[in-house]
Write a protein that holds these residues in place. Structure first.
Motif, PDB file in Angstrom:
ATOM      1  N   THR A  32       1.047   5.809   0.016  1.00  0.00           N
ATOM      2  CA  THR A  32       1.016   7.417   1.019  1.00  0.00           C
ATOM      3  C   THR A  32       1.211   7.851   0.300  1.00  0.00           C
ATOM      4  O   THR A  32       2.837   7.961   0.338  1.00  0.00           O
ATOM      5  N   THR A  74      -8.112   8.124   5.697  1.00  0.00           N
ATOM      6  CA  THR A  74      -8.080   6.883   5.912  1.00  0.00           C
ATOM      7  C   THR A  74      -9.040   6.201   5.419  1.00  0.00           C
ATOM      8  O   THR A  74     -10.379   5.758   5.773  1.00  0.00           O
ATOM      9  N   PHE A  75      -7.917   5.034   5.084  1.00  0.00           N
ATOM     10  CA  PHE A  75      -8.770   3.500   4.285  1.00  0.00           C
ATOM     11  C   PHE A  75      -8.865   2.363   5.250  1.00  0.00           C
ATOM     12  O   PHE A  75      -7.901   2.982   5.970  1.00  0.00           O
ATOM     13  N   ASN A  94       1.104  -1.418   0.226  1.00  0.00           N
ATOM     14  CA  ASN A  94      -0.435  -0.209  -0.507  1.00  0.00           C
ATOM     15  C   ASN A  94       0.946   1.078  -0.550  1.00  0.00           C
ATOM     16  O   ASN A  94       2.273   0.747   0.691  1.00  0.00           O
ATOM     17  N   GLU A 106      -3.157   5.769  -1.208  1.00  0.00           N
ATOM     18  CA  GLU A 106      -4.141   6.661  -0.709  1.00  0.00           C
ATOM     19  C   GLU A 106      -3.288   8.011  -1.135  1.00  0.00           C
ATOM     20  O   GLU A 106      -2.080   8.492  -0.495  1.00  0.00           O
ATOM     21  N   GLY A 108      -7.816  10.994  -1.703  1.00  0.00           N
ATOM     22  CA  GLY A 108      -8.587   9.369  -1.365  1.00  0.00           C
ATOM     23  C   GLY A 108      -7.902   8.358  -1.528  1.00  0.00           C
ATOM     24  O   GLY A 108      -6.358   7.789  -1.834  1.00  0.00           O
ATOM     25  N   VAL A 109      -9.200   6.807  -1.576  1.00  0.00           N
ATOM     26  CA  VAL A 109      -7.961   5.520  -1.382  1.00  0.00           C
ATOM     27  C   VAL A 109      -8.875   5.256  -2.714  1.00  0.00           C
ATOM     28  O   VAL A 109      -9.418   4.979  -2.458  1.00  0.00           O
TER      29      VAL A 109
END
Length: 315
Positions: A236, A311-312, A234, A298, A275-276
């Motif tokens: 960010t 936040t996801f 993932n 993100e 956003g995610v």
């Protein structure tokens, strides 16, 4: 025809007697023994006779007026032989009697595959004989017969391979000749069969090159999923803009078939908004087996007055 001199006769009268023989000299005498009586007669009726025999022997062989040409036949169905019948050859003899004709082997015999010499003999009543010969040629034109042929085979690939190793029992065939057959399958038992349907043809051949085939198929199915490796973690990204290009190292996909199609919902370098966003990779092989992997990107936008944080939840 037999001709002889005499006989000579004398008589006391001084006159030559008349001499006659029955049958007479110059007669055609038949085979066998014929008594001949000769009689002398003078002019006064006095008679005397003598006799002998004529023995005619037959030393002449019969004549075969016709002898058969080679006889060609196919084996009787399901048999290694053929019953062959022919007209016996015609024979004549100087004796006037019909000779006796024998053939060995005889007409009506079951002849084996191949060439058999037949000799025919003609015998007269006096021990004379003549012969002729011909061949009986029996061909085997009958195909072998299958007793068993393998059923269709369905199986899966060996683990991690695009093939599977298949063994089956050799099919069984018989032949009217009674001789062992040559049986071959193409592809052969013990072959590595590839994914998909492969037709197998088995051939039985006898020694006379008569052929029969049977067939079945081997269906190799690929039920093994592709493997995705190297999926990104993932990501960010803090950005001062609502849209930001994001790049990553793309994953790899492998499959036992050696062929795999890799698609993704987003590509490296695409623009991602605030956003995610979930990025999904899908690997599909030609058999429809698949594997998927996802990771999240993100985007957090910062400005001078406020920090917007999205936040996801974990995937």
């Amino acid at each position: 025809m037999i001709v002889w001199q005499g006989p000579i006769a004398t008589d006391n009268s001084g006159l030559s007697p008349i001499v006659m023989c029955d049958p007479a000299s110059g007669t055609d005498f038949v085979i066998g023994i014929t008594n001949v009586t000769c009689t002398a007669m003078d002019g006064f009726g006095n008679v005397n006779s003598c006799s002998f025999y004529v023995c005619v022997k037959d030393n002449e062989d019969p004549e075969l007026e016709s002898c058969l040409t080679d006889q060609i036949a196919n084996t009787d169905f399901g048999q290694p032989t053929a019953m062959v019948i022919w007209e016996y050859p015609v024979a004549t003899d100087n004796s006037g009697s019909s000779p006796t004709v024998f053939c060995d082997p005889a007409s009506g015999t079951n002849f084996p595959i191949g060439h058999t010499l037949v000799t025919c003999n003609a015998f007269d009543g006096y021990g004379n004989n003549n012969s002729c010969s011909f061949n009986v040629v029996v061909h085997d034109n009958e195909d072998p017969v299958w007793v068993s042929c393998p059923a269709n085979q369905t199986t899966n690939t060996d683990s991690g391979k695009p093939t599977t190793f298949i063994i089956w029992q050799i099919p069984i065939a018989t032949d009217n000749s009674g001789v062992s057959l040559t049986v071959m399958c193409d592809p052969a038992s013990g072959t590595d069969f590839v994914i998909g349907i492969t037709n197998v043809t088995c051939t039985a051949v006898d020694e006379f090159r008569n052929v029969n085939n049977c067939s079945f198929y081997v269906d190799v199915k690929d039920v093994e999923n592709p493997i995705l490796s190297g999926m990104p973690d993932n990501l960010t990204k803090l950005s001062g803009h609502p849209n930001e290009p994001i790049a990553w190292i793309e994953p790899n996909a492998t499959d036992n078939s050696g062929i795999v199609s890799l698609t993704s919902s987003h590509g490296t370098g695409d623009m991602f908004s605030l956003g995610v966003t979930l990025v999904t990779y899908t690997a599909v092989d030609p058999s429809g087996n698949m594997d998927t992997g996802t990771f999240a990107i993100e985007i957090i936008v910062l400005n001078m007055f406020k920090k917007y944080t999205v936040t996801f939840s974990s995937l």
